[in-house]
Scaffold this motif. Sequence first.
Motif, PDB file in Angstrom:
ATOM      1  N   PRO A   1     -10.382  34.429  -5.020  1.00  0.00           N
ATOM      2  CA  PRO A   1     -10.821  33.057  -5.474  1.00  0.00           C
ATOM      3  C   PRO A   1     -11.365  33.142  -6.664  1.00  0.00           C
ATOM      4  CG  PRO A   1     -11.389  33.114  -3.396  1.00  0.00           C
ATOM      5  CD  PRO A   1     -11.150  34.363  -3.587  1.00  0.00           C
ATOM      6  N   GLY A   2     -10.942  32.495  -7.897  1.00  0.00           N
ATOM      7  CA  GLY A   2     -11.352  32.459  -9.385  1.00  0.00           C
ATOM      8  C   GLY A   2     -10.834  33.937  -9.935  1.00  0.00           C
TER       9      GLY A   2
ATOM     10  N   ASN B   1      -6.992  36.585 -13.707  1.00  0.00           N
ATOM     11  CA  ASN B   1      -5.392  36.421 -14.299  1.00  0.00           C
ATOM     12  C   ASN B   1      -4.573  36.098 -13.013  1.00  0.00           C
ATOM     13  OD1 ASN B   1      -5.622  37.509 -16.810  1.00  0.00           O
ATOM     14  ND2 ASN B   1      -5.327  39.668 -16.061  1.00  0.00           N
ATOM     15  N   PRO B   2      -4.572  34.878 -12.540  1.00  0.00           N
ATOM     16  CA  PRO B   2      -3.612  34.647 -11.373  1.00  0.00           C
ATOM     17  C   PRO B   2      -2.349  34.942 -11.694  1.00  0.00           C
ATOM     18  CG  PRO B   2      -4.788  32.717 -12.450  1.00  0.00           C
ATOM     19  CD  PRO B   2      -5.326  33.843 -13.095  1.00  0.00           C
ATOM     20  N   GLU B   3      -1.841  34.723 -12.875  1.00  0.00           N
ATOM     21  CA  GLU B   3      -0.308  34.805 -13.053  1.00  0.00           C
ATOM     22  C   GLU B   3       0.145  36.472 -13.017  1.00  0.00           C
ATOM     23  OE1 GLU B   3      -2.731  33.977 -15.602  1.00  0.00           O
ATOM     24  OE2 GLU B   3      -2.379  32.053 -15.867  1.00  0.00           O
TER      25      GLU B   3
ATOM     26  N   VAL C   1     -15.767  38.464  -6.556  1.00  0.00           N
ATOM     27  CA  VAL C   1     -16.415  37.726  -5.672  1.00  0.00           C
ATOM     28  C   VAL C   1     -17.007  36.489  -6.595  1.00  0.00           C
ATOM     29  CG1 VAL C   1     -18.224  37.239  -3.794  1.00  0.00           C
ATOM     30  CG2 VAL C   1     -16.873  39.289  -4.107  1.00  0.00           C
ATOM     31  N   GLN C   2     -16.424  35.189  -6.516  1.00  0.00           N
ATOM     32  CA  GLN C   2     -16.946  34.245  -7.324  1.00  0.00           C
ATOM     33  C   GLN C   2     -18.312  33.943  -7.502  1.00  0.00           C
ATOM     34  OE1 GLN C   2     -14.256  30.945  -6.961  1.00  0.00           O
ATOM     35  NE2 GLN C   2     -14.503  30.470  -9.140  1.00  0.00           N
TER      36      GLN C   2
ATOM     37  N   TRP D   1     -18.856  45.509 -18.041  1.00  0.00           N
ATOM     38  CA  TRP D   1     -17.525  45.862 -17.521  1.00  0.00           C
ATOM     39  C   TRP D   1     -17.071  45.417 -16.157  1.00  0.00           C
ATOM     40  CZ3 TRP D   1     -17.113  46.842 -22.301  1.00  0.00           C
ATOM     41  CH2 TRP D   1     -17.987  47.802 -23.083  1.00  0.00           C
ATOM     42  N   LYS D   2     -17.717  44.619 -15.583  1.00  0.00           N
ATOM     43  CA  LYS D   2     -17.341  44.032 -14.324  1.00  0.00           C
ATOM     44  C   LYS D   2     -17.472  42.502 -14.295  1.00  0.00           C
ATOM     45  CE  LYS D   2     -21.456  45.548 -11.944  1.00  0.00           C
ATOM     46  NZ  LYS D   2     -22.058  46.242 -10.774  1.00  0.00           N
ATOM     47  N   GLY D   3     -16.834  41.735 -13.363  1.00  0.00           N
ATOM     48  CA  GLY D   3     -16.954  40.190 -13.006  1.00  0.00           C
ATOM     49  C   GLY D   3     -17.751  39.907 -12.024  1.00  0.00           C
ATOM     50  N   SER D   4     -18.174  40.757 -11.064  1.00  0.00           N
ATOM     51  CA  SER D   4     -19.082  40.381 -10.087  1.00  0.00           C
ATOM     52  C   SER D   4     -20.014  41.355  -9.599  1.00  0.00           C
ATOM     53  CB  SER D   4     -18.451  39.625  -8.944  1.00  0.00           C
ATOM     54  OG  SER D   4     -17.339  40.439  -8.463  1.00  0.00           O
TER      55      SER D   4
END
Length: 181
Positions: free
Chosen positions: A37-38, A41-43, A135-136, A145-148
């Motif tokens: 979730p979140g 780059n969902p495409e 993990v949103q 360098w990382k989202g979560s």
Amino acid sequence: MSEPTTIRLYGTAADSIVDGPGLRYAVFVQGCTHECPGCHNPESQPACGGTVRAIDDIVDEIEANGLVGGVTLSGGEPFEQCAACLVLARKLKAQGLGLWIYSGYLYEDLLAGRPDPLAPELLACCDVLVDGPFVQALNSYDLAWKGSSNQRVIDLAASREAGAVVLWQTSDSFPEVPASW
Ligand code: SF4
């Protein structure tokens, strides 16, 4: 079985400064089954989307670029096109390029050959792995360098030597290399 000569890509970025240190060429593979979730780059999730490219053309494009200090394989999920990414990674390493790779899988699973028996060979070509799903609830823009915060930036050379996960540390010469290089 013969080696793949093509790879299905979501896209590329010839001048990324957000997919690892320094100026990097980022290769975003198409297809990912993690469905975080979140997702940024969902495409890139559908396995049948994107564009099929010749691996040698990508290597030539990176070689002709001349400015990048390294390459990052991201996605999508690189380890779900493991054989093609392995061919690409070997050719890039042969050019002396540093290689970062992102995955929604955990390092321990990849080392054990999941989701592909070639995963350990692909890891062996890479210098740094950023692992784990996005993990949103753990998202922060302060993370390097990382989202979560559940994700780990793993120094693969040091981890191979230690036989355990060693996190990547920046060196005095940041942003070019980690301390163990
Ligand atoms: S692993 Fe990455 S590309 Fe795949 S769903 Fe999660 S955030 Fe999106």
